[in-house]
Every structure is written in structure tokens, then in C-alpha cells.
Design an enzyme around this catalytic site. Structure first.
Site, PDB file in Angstrom:
ATOM      1  N   GLY A  90       0.841  -1.211   0.000  1.00  0.00           N
ATOM      2  CA  GLY A  90       0.000   0.000   0.000  1.00  0.00           C
ATOM      3  C   GLY A  90       0.861   1.240   0.000  1.00  0.00           C
ATOM      4  N   GLY A  92       2.794   3.769   1.263  1.00  0.00           N
ATOM      5  CA  GLY A  92       3.405   3.987   2.575  1.00  0.00           C
ATOM      6  C   GLY A  92       3.839   5.424   2.768  1.00  0.00           C
ATOM      7  CE  LYS A 113       8.146   8.069  -4.039  1.00  0.00           C
ATOM      8  NZ  LYS A 113       8.653   7.428  -5.259  1.00  0.00           N
ATOM      9  CG  ASP A 125      10.800   8.321   7.191  1.00  0.00           C
ATOM     10  OD1 ASP A 125      10.344   7.945   6.094  1.00  0.00           O
ATOM     11  OD2 ASP A 125      11.912   8.869   7.309  1.00  0.00           O
ATOM     12  N   GLY A 126       7.400   7.518   6.140  1.00  0.00           N
ATOM     13  CA  GLY A 126       6.457   8.215   5.264  1.00  0.00           C
ATOM     14  C   GLY A 126       7.062   9.391   4.525  1.00  0.00           C
ATOM     15  NE  ARG A 176       4.036   9.065  -7.045  1.00  0.00           N
ATOM     16  CZ  ARG A 176       4.498   7.848  -6.935  1.00  0.00           C
ATOM     17  NH1 ARG A 176       5.570   7.477  -7.603  1.00  0.00           N
ATOM     18  NH2 ARG A 176       3.893   6.961  -6.161  1.00  0.00           N
ATOM     19  NE  ARG A 183       1.030   1.913  -6.711  1.00  0.00           N
ATOM     20  CZ  ARG A 183       2.209   2.505  -6.653  1.00  0.00           C
ATOM     21  NH1 ARG A 183       3.296   1.776  -6.679  1.00  0.00           N
ATOM     22  NH2 ARG A 183       2.299   3.806  -6.560  1.00  0.00           N
ATOM     23  CG  ASP A 252       5.404  -3.236  -4.822  1.00  0.00           C
ATOM     24  OD1 ASP A 252       5.995  -4.288  -5.093  1.00  0.00           O
ATOM     25  OD2 ASP A 252       5.969  -2.276  -4.262  1.00  0.00           O
ATOM     26  CG  ASN A 253       7.707  -0.411  -7.384  1.00  0.00           C
ATOM     27  OD1 ASN A 253       6.905   0.173  -6.659  1.00  0.00           O
ATOM     28  ND2 ASN A 253       8.911  -0.757  -6.990  1.00  0.00           N
TER      29      ASN A 253
HETATM   30  P1  AMP Z   1       9.262   0.792  -3.148  1.00  0.00           P
HETATM   31  O1  AMP Z   1      10.088  -0.460  -3.272  1.00  0.00           O
HETATM   32  O2  AMP Z   1      10.075   2.053  -3.004  1.00  0.00           O
HETATM   33  O3  AMP Z   1       8.246   0.898  -4.223  1.00  0.00           O
HETATM   34  O4  AMP Z   1       8.490   0.682  -1.768  1.00  0.00           O
HETATM   35  C1  AMP Z   1       7.776  -0.455  -1.368  1.00  0.00           C
HETATM   36  C2  AMP Z   1       6.775  -0.092  -0.307  1.00  0.00           C
HETATM   37  O5  AMP Z   1       7.411   0.540   0.797  1.00  0.00           O
HETATM   38  C3  AMP Z   1       5.686   0.840  -0.787  1.00  0.00           C
HETATM   39  O6  AMP Z   1       4.482   0.417  -0.236  1.00  0.00           O
HETATM   40  C4  AMP Z   1       6.129   2.173  -0.248  1.00  0.00           C
HETATM   41  O7  AMP Z   1       5.042   3.026  -0.041  1.00  0.00           O
HETATM   42  C5  AMP Z   1       6.802   1.788   1.057  1.00  0.00           C
HETATM   43  N1  AMP Z   1       7.824   2.746   1.476  1.00  0.00           N
HETATM   44  C6  AMP Z   1       9.015   3.000   0.885  1.00  0.00           C
HETATM   45  N2  AMP Z   1       9.688   3.955   1.546  1.00  0.00           N
HETATM   46  C7  AMP Z   1       8.905   4.322   2.581  1.00  0.00           C
HETATM   47  C8  AMP Z   1       9.029   5.267   3.637  1.00  0.00           C
HETATM   48  N3  AMP Z   1      10.100   6.039   3.791  1.00  0.00           N
HETATM   49  N4  AMP Z   1       8.013   5.360   4.530  1.00  0.00           N
HETATM   50  C9  AMP Z   1       6.921   4.590   4.418  1.00  0.00           C
HETATM   51  N5  AMP Z   1       6.744   3.688   3.454  1.00  0.00           N
HETATM   52  C10 AMP Z   1       7.719   3.550   2.538  1.00  0.00           C
HETATM   53 MG    MG Z   2       6.731   1.438  -4.947  1.00  0.00          MG
END
Ligand code: AMP
Ligand code: MG
Length: 488
Positions: A90, A92, A113, A125-126, A176, A183, A252-253
Site C-alpha cells: 500500500g 506507505g 509523495k 517514516d512516510g 506527482r 498497480r 507493486d511498482n
Molecule cells: P518501493 O520499493 O520504493 O516501491 O516501496 C515499497 C513499499 O514501501 C511501498 O508500499 C512504499 O510506499 C513503502 N515505502 C518506501 N519507503 C517508505 C518510507 N520512507 N516510509 C513509508 N513507506 C515507505
Molecule cells: Mg513502490
């Protein structure tokens, strides 16, 4: 041209069942300031660029306040990460604010984002750091300039707020935009939970909003899956043809619309290396350059599983078979165009493979080689500029002999071919070191001018732009020590 604050946001995503998302308020970025505003995208949206710089607009784009109609939410999805199913991911750190309609009728969904944690943040940390936000901003606009489907970036808001990664960095929020951020994983989550009604509602929504032609088919879900396969195949052909490596092709990407989505440890090839791994954390090279088309197919298999409650298995398998066909055709077509060939000959595949073997063995710069090849003359001689890029000149001469014969076979005309080749072989790509230079100036000196300059250059990657000649050269020695990881 409208001011940003006059926009009124719709909430079409909320016509989906509430199980598809969670409403979340952004966490304000402290004392935000604008880093960059995308004037070209503003123009496309019919927005006054200066209106995004007004304090109230900056506050909105930094997650400090909402405007008319905004109801932020985090979308639910799951996904296969490095081959392993993760039941819940989801958004994040991304929040969907809502959607707007541009004057040309296109509908855009807006995300922030890095606007703080959501129920899907797990231990994150979002937040997003300025460094990775600049990379996402520049690359999505570079891809758009190259004519490759992608999410877009409208603005970056920065802050002095500290963010902890390998080192202490500062936070930023990227705005963005895309037609949709849905996805493969958005479908997977409901399949794996056995929530097939939700799966069907999501598919109906995607057809209604994004694939209206599929609704006219006798088998809408089948048509949808087939079309997703086709678009994904075309996207992979696009990536391969410009030497783009995504770096984290987890499901998920993967965009359901065939967009380049979620810019993390991406990279463009400098010297050609078929096995190039741009993600420092990808130890086994699962997402190496030459794996991408195959990995996209693997990801489509995951999506096919999720479609099992909607479409018969043999039909899904047939669509997956077609993916190969679409990819190979599209890839061959792009590579022929890169070589300036107009006709299709049976041996073209061999000519292309031989060239890629040569470029790989010689680690020749992929972008410069094709750009300079545009000046290759039909009669002998005059090949120094491109030949000089290849260390082993004999190898080049052997290949050039075949290439020249092939050009002669279709009576290719030098001047015309040069123009065609320059329209498909970019002069400017977002090389790692170019992004890095813009990032260093921004991070170390709060000087954001290089982001703007680079973006301006990358908006027209096929045009000769004498003022940007320095961006078209080989990477400097220090570029080889740059490494990019998932940490962002
Ligand atoms: P990604 O591989 O960057 O696409 O991230 C995979 C998952 O981790 C996604 O659900 C993102 O929303 C979550 N995510 C990545 N970085 C963070 C962050 N700093 N804080 C919270 N969620 C994150
Ligand atoms: Mg992602």
C-alpha cells in the site's frame, strides 16, 4: 491559465469500495519552500506556474493544508517483491489528493509523495529525501521527453526537516500526477485475500475509468488483461531501446496502464552492459537491464493469477504468449528505427544482436554510439566519430561492413536517414552523474538552478541544443563510483 488554488478536486478513486484505500491526512512538512516547479506540465494542465509559488499553494503541495475537494487517501495494494509475495504493502508515503480535469479533457490524479506515514507505512517514516525526489522529478520528465509513458512530476517542495537514511538528509515532497497509480499489486491483494468481489469491482473501475474500449468487448476482463499485457510489452521495448533500467520491478511498482512508475534506484546505461544492475541492493541482478522484458512477463504471470477469478486460465495463458510477440515486434521495430532502417529484412535480428554483442564486449557508450551512427555514410569513409567510440576498431569495421550492405539493400539516403535516426536516438539522457550534479548543488548549496537547466535540456532529448553540449558527453571518471540503492 488558471491559478492553482482555483482548482477543484474530484474523488473518482473513492467510487471504489472503501476496502481499496484508507483516508489519511498528510503530515505537514515543516517550513516548506519550493525547490522546483514544472512549467511545461503546468502549461499542459492549464495552470499558471507562478501560482504554485504562492505561500498557500506551497503549503498545499507540502501537505500543510488542503484545497477545495481534496480528500487524501492511501491506496491499498500488495505485491511480489524480489519474487516473494508480500501480502500487504500500500501507499506507505504517497497520498492521493484527488483528481482534476485539464482543458483538453484529460483527467489527472494527484499524489503527494513523502507527505508522512499512512496505515501502510510499516516501519517507514512516510518521508522522501530531497535527493531521491530530485531523481524522480528529473527522470519522470526525461522519460516524458523521450516519449515513454510515465507518471509526471509537477513540483518539489523542500524543507530543512531532518530525515534519517544511511546519513542524515532533508525531507521533500514531490507532487506527482498520472492518469492512475493503480498497480498490478492493487489486483493481487484482493485475489490473495480471496476477496473476489472486490477484485471484480476494481477491474470494473479500471475498465470504466481507464480502458473504456474494453467495456465494448464481449469479454471485458479478458480484453483488459490482454491490453495490459500489450502496453507492458511496449513499455519494456521503450525502456530497452533507450537503455533505461528501472531497478525495482516488483509487481507493486508495475503500472496497470503501462506507465513507468516509482522511480527509485533507476539508471540509464552509459557504456553498454547487458547485465547492468542499477540497484545496488539487487545482489543477484534480478532486475538487470537484459532481464527487464522477462521480469515484466513474470510480473504479468502474477497479475494473471490475480485475474483467475475473472478470466479462464487458458485465455490468460494465451494473452501471456502474446506478450512475447508484442515485445519482440516492438523491440525489433525500435531497434530498426535506431539503425535508420525502414524495411524489415529477415537478417535484421542478427545485425542487431551482433551490434549489441559488440557494444557489450567493448562497453561502448550506448547513447553516443547510436547518436553518432546517424552520420554513418552509405559510401565508405567518414565513420570516425562513431568508430572512435569502439576500442577494437576491427570489430567495428566488421559490423560496419554488414550495416553498410544492409543500408545499401534498401537504398538508404544519408541525409534522410540522419534525420530519422536523430528523431529516435536521443542526444541527451539523464545520466547518473548529471542527476548527481543537480542533487549536490541542491543539497549542499540550496541552489536549484541545475535542476531547471537539466530539465529544460531533457525536455528535448532529440534536438541539437548547443547550449547543453556538456550534457551530451561521456560520463566523467567519478560517475563510475556512484551507486544507487533502494534507500530513498
Ligand atoms: P518501493 O520499493 O520504493 O516501491 O516501496 C515499497 C513499499 O514501501 C511501498 O508500499 C512504499 O510506499 C513503502 N515505502 C518506501 N519507503 C517508505 C518510507 N520512507 N516510509 C513509508 N513507506 C515507505
Ligand atoms: Mg513502490
Amino acid at each position: 491559465m488558471k491559478p492553482f488554488l482555483s482548482l477543484s478536486f474530484g474523488q473518482r478513486y473513492q467510487t471504489l469500495p472503501p476496502a481499496c484505500y484508507q483516508r489519511v491526512s498528510p503530515t505537514p512538512l515543516s517550513e516548506p519552500y519550493p525547490v522546483v516547479i514544472n512549467e511545461a506540465l503546468c502549461a499542459q494542465l492549464g495552470l499558471e506556474p507562478a501560482s504554485l509559488l504562492q505561500p498557500a499553494a506551497v503549503a498545499v503541495l507540502a501537505g500543510c493544508r488542503l484545497t477545495e475537494g481534496m480528500q487524501p487517501l492511501a491506496a491499498l495494494y500488495s505485491g511480489h517483491q524480489f519474487g516473494v509475495y508480500v501480502p500487504q504493502l500500500g501507499d506507505g508515503r504517497a497520498l492521493l489528493l484527488g483528481d482534476t480535469q485539464a482543458e483538453d479533457g484529460t483527467v489527472w490524479e494527484w499524489q503527494l509523495k513523502g507527505a508522512g506515514p499512512t496505515p501502510f507505512s510499516r516501519s517507514g517514516d512516510g518521508r522522501a529525501v530531497l535527493r531521491s525526489s530530485i531523481r524522480e522529478y528529473l527522470c519522470s520528465e526525461a522519460m516524458h521527453g523521450l516519449g515513454i509513458p510515465t507518471t509526471r512530476a509537477l513540483a518539489i517542495m523542500g524543507s530543512d526537516e531532518a530525515i534519517y537514511r544511511e546519513t542524515v538528509e532533508t525531507a521533500a515532497v514531490v507532487t506527482r500526477l498520472a492518469e492512475s497509480f493503480i498497480r498490478f499489486g492493487s489486483f493481487e491483494v484482493f485475489y490473495h485475500r480471496g476477496q473476489h468481489d472486490l477484485l471484480r469491482e476494481l477491474a470494473d473501475y479500471v475498465i470504466r475509468q481507464h480502458y473504456p474500449l474494453c467495456a465494448e468487448s464481449a469479454q471485458p476482463y479478458q480484453a483488459l488483461f490482454t491490453e495490459i499485457c500489450r502496453r507492458t510489452a511496449l513499455l519494456m521495448a521503450d525502456w530497452q531501446a533507450v537503455g533505461f533500467c528501472h531497478g525495482v520491478m516488483n509487481t507493486d511498482n508495475m503500472s496497470i496502464l503501462g506507465l513507468t512508475l516509482d522511480y527509485g534506484p533507476f539508471g540509464f546505461l552509459d557504456g553498454f552492459d547487458a547485465g547492468h544492475i542499477c540497484n545496488h541492493s539487487d545482489h543477484r541482478g534480478r532486475y538487470a537491464y537484459q532481464q527487464q522484458a522477462q521480469i515484466a512477463l513474470w510480473n504479468l504471470h502474477c497479475l494473471a493469477s490475480a485475474f483467475l477469478p475473472l478470466v479462464a486460465e487458458d485465455v490468460l495463458l494465451a494473452a501471456l504468449q502474446e506478450y512475447r510477440h508484442h515485445f519482440e515486434q516492438a523491440y525489433l521495430q525500435r531497434m530498426r528505427a535506431k539503425l535508420g532502417l525502414q524495411q524489415a529484412e529477415a537478417e535484421d535480428g542478427e545485425l542487431i544482436s551482433a551490434l549489441l554483442l559488440l557494444l557489450h564486449a567493448q562497453h561502448t557508450d550506448f547513447t553516443l554510439f547510436f547518436r553518432r551512427l546517424a552520420d554513418f555514410p552509405l559510401v565508405a569513409g567518414g565513420v570516425e566519430a562513431v568508430r572512435d567510440l569502439v576500442i577494437d576498431r576491427d570489430l567495428f569495421d566488421q559490423w560496419a561492413l554488414h550495416y553498410r550492405q544492409r543500408l545499401q539493400l534498401e537504398n538508404s539516403v544519408d541525409g534522410e536517414r540522419r534525420i530519422r535516426m536523430q528523431q529516435v536516438n536521443p542526444k541527451y539522457i539523464l545520466r547518473n552523474h548529471l542527476a548527481e550534479t543537480a542533487i549536490r548543488q541542491a543539497v549542499e548549496h540550496s541552489d536549484y538552478s541545475e535542476i531547471n537547466r537539466l530539465q529544460r535540456c531533457l525536455q528535448q532529448p532529440f534536438a541539437e541544443q548547443p547550449e547543453f553540449e556538456a550534457y551530451a558527453g561521456l560520463p566523467p571518471d567519478w560517475a563510475s563510483s556512484l551507486s544507487v540503492s533502494c534507500s530513498s
